[in-house]
Every structure is written in structure tokens, then in C-alpha cells.
Design a protein around this motif. Structure first.
Motif, PDB file in Angstrom:
ATOM      1  N   ASP A 126       0.865  -1.101   0.096  1.00 38.49           N
ATOM      2  CA  ASP A 126      -0.223  -0.018   0.030  1.00 38.49           C
ATOM      3  C   ASP A 126       0.590   1.448   0.046  1.00 38.49           C
ATOM      4  N   GLU A 127       1.874   1.145   0.882  1.00 35.17           N
ATOM      5  CA  GLU A 127       2.815   2.407   0.784  1.00 35.17           C
ATOM      6  C   GLU A 127       3.565   2.420  -0.506  1.00 35.17           C
ATOM      7  N   LEU A 128       3.853   1.600  -1.233  1.00 32.37           N
ATOM      8  CA  LEU A 128       4.736   1.555  -2.550  1.00 32.37           C
ATOM      9  C   LEU A 128       3.612   1.879  -3.632  1.00 32.37           C
ATOM     10  N   LEU A 129       2.477   1.660  -3.486  1.00 32.12           N
ATOM     11  CA  LEU A 129       1.422   2.266  -4.366  1.00 32.12           C
ATOM     12  C   LEU A 129       1.435   3.708  -4.192  1.00 32.12           C
ATOM     13  N   ASP A 130       1.263   4.113  -2.966  1.00 32.50           N
ATOM     14  CA  ASP A 130       0.934   5.599  -2.582  1.00 32.50           C
ATOM     15  C   ASP A 130       2.265   6.510  -3.174  1.00 32.50           C
ATOM     16  N   VAL A 131       3.548   5.988  -3.052  1.00 31.76           N
ATOM     17  CA  VAL A 131       4.747   6.659  -3.472  1.00 31.76           C
ATOM     18  C   VAL A 131       4.538   6.674  -4.967  1.00 31.76           C
ATOM     19  N   LEU A 132       4.037   5.679  -5.671  1.00 34.62           N
ATOM     20  CA  LEU A 132       4.071   5.547  -7.205  1.00 34.62           C
ATOM     21  C   LEU A 132       2.899   6.398  -7.669  1.00 34.62           C
ATOM     22  N   SER A 133       2.052   6.548  -7.012  1.00 33.89           N
ATOM     23  CA  SER A 133       1.101   7.575  -7.391  1.00 33.89           C
ATOM     24  C   SER A 133       1.263   8.985  -7.414  1.00 33.89           C
ATOM     25  N   SER A 134       2.713   9.365  -6.915  1.00 34.81           N
ATOM     26  CA  SER A 134       3.196  10.695  -6.944  1.00 34.81           C
ATOM     27  C   SER A 134       3.775  10.971  -8.380  1.00 34.81           C
ATOM     28  N   ASN A 135       3.903  10.177  -9.363  1.00 29.97           N
ATOM     29  CA  ASN A 135       4.327  10.390 -10.573  1.00 29.97           C
ATOM     30  C   ASN A 135       3.043   9.942 -11.851  1.00 29.97           C
ATOM     31  N   LEU A 136       3.194  10.840 -12.633  1.00 24.57           N
ATOM     32  CA  LEU A 136       2.078  10.634 -13.804  1.00 24.57           C
ATOM     33  C   LEU A 136       2.612  10.013 -14.896  1.00 24.57           C
ATOM     34  N   CYS A 137       1.891   9.182 -15.653  1.00 27.78           N
ATOM     35  CA  CYS A 137       1.888   8.390 -16.742  1.00 27.78           C
ATOM     36  C   CYS A 137       0.856   9.013 -17.808  1.00 27.78           C
ATOM     37  N   ARG A 138       1.559   9.663 -18.827  1.00 27.48           N
ATOM     38  CA  ARG A 138       0.621  10.350 -20.043  1.00 27.48           C
ATOM     39  C   ARG A 138      -0.171   9.228 -20.791  1.00 27.48           C
ATOM     40  N   CYS A 139       0.565   7.935 -20.789  1.00 29.30           N
ATOM     41  CA  CYS A 139      -0.227   7.010 -21.263  1.00 29.30           C
ATOM     42  C   CYS A 139      -1.216   6.094 -20.559  1.00 29.30           C
ATOM     43  N   THR A 140      -1.135   6.505 -19.213  1.00 25.86           N
ATOM     44  CA  THR A 140      -2.039   5.761 -18.069  1.00 25.86           C
ATOM     45  C   THR A 140      -1.854   4.305 -17.951  1.00 25.86           C
ATOM     46  N   GLY A 141      -0.686   3.765 -18.156  1.00 27.34           N
ATOM     47  CA  GLY A 141      -0.311   2.458 -18.169  1.00 27.34           C
ATOM     48  C   GLY A 141       0.281   1.955 -16.661  1.00 27.34           C
ATOM     49  N   TYR A 142      -0.542   2.496 -15.729  1.00 26.42           N
ATOM     50  CA  TYR A 142      -0.067   2.235 -14.392  1.00 26.42           C
ATOM     51  C   TYR A 142      -0.235   0.581 -13.972  1.00 26.42           C
ATOM     52  N   GLN A 143      -1.055  -0.006 -14.474  1.00 33.15           N
ATOM     53  CA  GLN A 143      -1.032  -1.518 -14.157  1.00 33.15           C
ATOM     54  C   GLN A 143       0.382  -2.032 -14.425  1.00 33.15           C
ATOM     55  N   ASN A 144       0.732  -1.968 -15.729  1.00 29.49           N
ATOM     56  CA  ASN A 144       2.042  -2.539 -16.164  1.00 29.49           C
ATOM     57  C   ASN A 144       3.370  -2.212 -15.392  1.00 29.49           C
ATOM     58  N   ILE A 145       3.185  -0.704 -14.829  1.00 35.38           N
ATOM     59  CA  ILE A 145       4.259  -0.111 -13.939  1.00 35.38           C
ATOM     60  C   ILE A 145       4.335  -0.702 -12.821  1.00 35.38           C
ATOM     61  N   ILE A 146       3.093  -0.952 -12.234  1.00 35.42           N
ATOM     62  CA  ILE A 146       3.298  -1.344 -10.775  1.00 35.42           C
ATOM     63  C   ILE A 146       3.523  -2.810 -10.777  1.00 35.42           C
ATOM     64  N   LYS A 147       3.163  -3.469 -11.843  1.00 39.05           N
ATOM     65  CA  LYS A 147       3.509  -5.139 -12.077  1.00 39.05           C
ATOM     66  C   LYS A 147       5.053  -4.899 -12.029  1.00 39.05           C
ATOM     67  N   ALA A 148       5.688  -4.220 -12.684  1.00 37.59           N
ATOM     68  CA  ALA A 148       6.976  -3.975 -12.852  1.00 37.59           C
ATOM     69  C   ALA A 148       7.768  -3.727 -11.579  1.00 37.59           C
ATOM     70  N   VAL A 149       7.315  -2.648 -10.868  1.00 37.10           N
ATOM     71  CA  VAL A 149       7.783  -1.924  -9.675  1.00 37.10           C
ATOM     72  C   VAL A 149       7.877  -3.509  -8.787  1.00 37.10           C
ATOM     73  N   ARG A 150       6.526  -3.965  -8.720  1.00 43.26           N
ATOM     74  CA  ARG A 150       6.331  -5.113  -7.470  1.00 43.26           C
ATOM     75  C   ARG A 150       7.507  -6.284  -7.756  1.00 43.26           C
ATOM     76  N   ALA A 151       7.686  -6.677  -9.190  1.00 43.71           N
ATOM     77  CA  ALA A 151       8.598  -7.661  -9.566  1.00 43.71           C
ATOM     78  C   ALA A 151       9.998  -7.221  -9.120  1.00 43.71           C
ATOM     79  N   ALA A 152      10.284  -6.160  -9.424  1.00 44.86           N
ATOM     80  CA  ALA A 152      11.684  -5.587  -9.278  1.00 44.86           C
ATOM     81  C   ALA A 152      11.922  -5.399  -7.717  1.00 44.86           C
ATOM     82  N   ALA A 153      10.821  -5.261  -7.049  1.00 47.41           N
ATOM     83  CA  ALA A 153      11.007  -5.187  -5.512  1.00 47.41           C
ATOM     84  C   ALA A 153      11.296  -6.540  -4.874  1.00 47.41           C
ATOM     85  N   ALA A 154      10.491  -7.354  -5.392  1.00 45.13           N
ATOM     86  CA  ALA A 154      11.034  -8.810  -4.977  1.00 45.13           C
ATOM     87  C   ALA A 154      12.255  -9.363  -5.324  1.00 45.13           C
ATOM     88  N   GLU A 155      12.827  -8.969  -6.590  1.00 45.41           N
ATOM     89  CA  GLU A 155      14.106  -9.227  -6.902  1.00 45.41           C
ATOM     90  C   GLU A 155      15.089  -8.438  -6.121  1.00 45.41           C
TER      91      GLU A 155
END
Length: 160
Positions: A126-155
């Protein structure tokens, strides 16, 4: 015209000694005076986060910081994430999870996510999603950005 002052920006481990006007933003200095064009400039008001870089371990909006304020501090830009030909786990995850979209916001998201995860590797989802919500994507591709950040965080957590 204001008198210029000498500053040394340490970007990705390399010193750039430049002359800047007092009101020159860090974003402009990084791009135009130091030739590191990976940092993008979007809104120039600190709203979109496209210009996010890491200064002394903290993600900052480089359009809101004067270059003189960064004198002597360690600055990391998107050009400093990869080690030679080896991409940073966050860069790989953005490619693998299609988080790149048009790519304009990508450097800002990469630097924001890396800066936060290096500082708080066990940050909650939840905190990670809150942090990521501070940046904007003009393409509105947030779902894939979130998937990528979660995967990288785990790695990144697994590699420690």
C-alpha cells in the motif's frame, strides 16, 4: 542577467564542473550543461515526476531544485542505473512487464522506485502504491508499471 556561480555536480560518480545562474534548475543543468539527457522534463512544476533523480539517496524532483543546491551532492540519474551492459533489476522488470509505454515518464518512475526501494526495501504494498501515485504516466499505463515495480522489488529484496 544574473552572475553565474561555479558548482560541481557529481552525476553517477562523475564530476561536472559548470557555471550556472542561481535560478538554474537541476533538471536543466543535468540535461543541458552536463549532457545527461535521460532525465526528462515534463510539467516543470514538480507535479508529474518525469524529472525525478536521486540526490544523496533521496528521490527528488529535479525541476524544483536549483543546481546550486546540489553542489557537491551525489546525484544518480537513469544513465547510472545499469552496470555496463547489465540492466538494473528495475529496468529489466519494466521491459519484461511492459511498463515502458511511450517511455517519457519511465526515467522518473525508475528513479522514484529505485530510490524508495533502496531506502525502504521492505516497504508495504500500500505504501509503495502511494509513493508511485506521485508520478504521472501520460499513457495511463499504471497497471504494467505497478507490476514491474512489484517484480523488481521482490528481486531486489531477494538479492540482499
Amino acid at each position: 542577467m544574473s552572475e553565474k556561480t561555479s558548482v560541481t555536480l557529481n552525476i553517477n560518480g562523475r564530476n561536472f564542473s559548470i557555471q550556472v545562474e542561481p535560478r538554474r534548475t537541476l533538471a536543466d543543468a543535468i540535461r543541458e550543461d552536463c549532457g545527461q539527457t535521460g532525465t526528462h522534463i515534463g510539467c516543470e512544476h514538480g507535479v508529474c515526476g518525469a524529472c525525478t533523480v536521486i540526490v544523496n539517496g533521496e528521490p527528488v524532483r529535479s525541476c524544483l531544485m536549483f543546481a546550486a543546491q546540489a553542489d557537491g551532492k551525489k546525484i544518480r540519474t537513469v544513465e547510472g542505473l545499469a552496470r555496463g551492459d547489465e540492466l538494473h533489476p528495475m529496468q529489466r522488470a519494466f521491459m519484461e512487464h511492459h511498463g515502458l509505454q511511450c517511455g517519457f515518464c519511465t526515467p522518473g518512475f525508475l528513479m522514484l522506485a529505485v530510490g524508495v526501494l533502496e531506502r525502504e526495501p521492505d516497504i508495504g504494498d500500500d505504501e509503495l502504491l502511494d509513493v508511485l501515485s506521485s508520478n504521472l504516466c501520460r499513457c495511463t499505463g499504471y497497471q504494467n508499471i505497478i507490476k514491474a515495480v512489484r517484480a523488481a522489488a521482490a528481486e531486489m529484496r531477494g538479492s540482499k
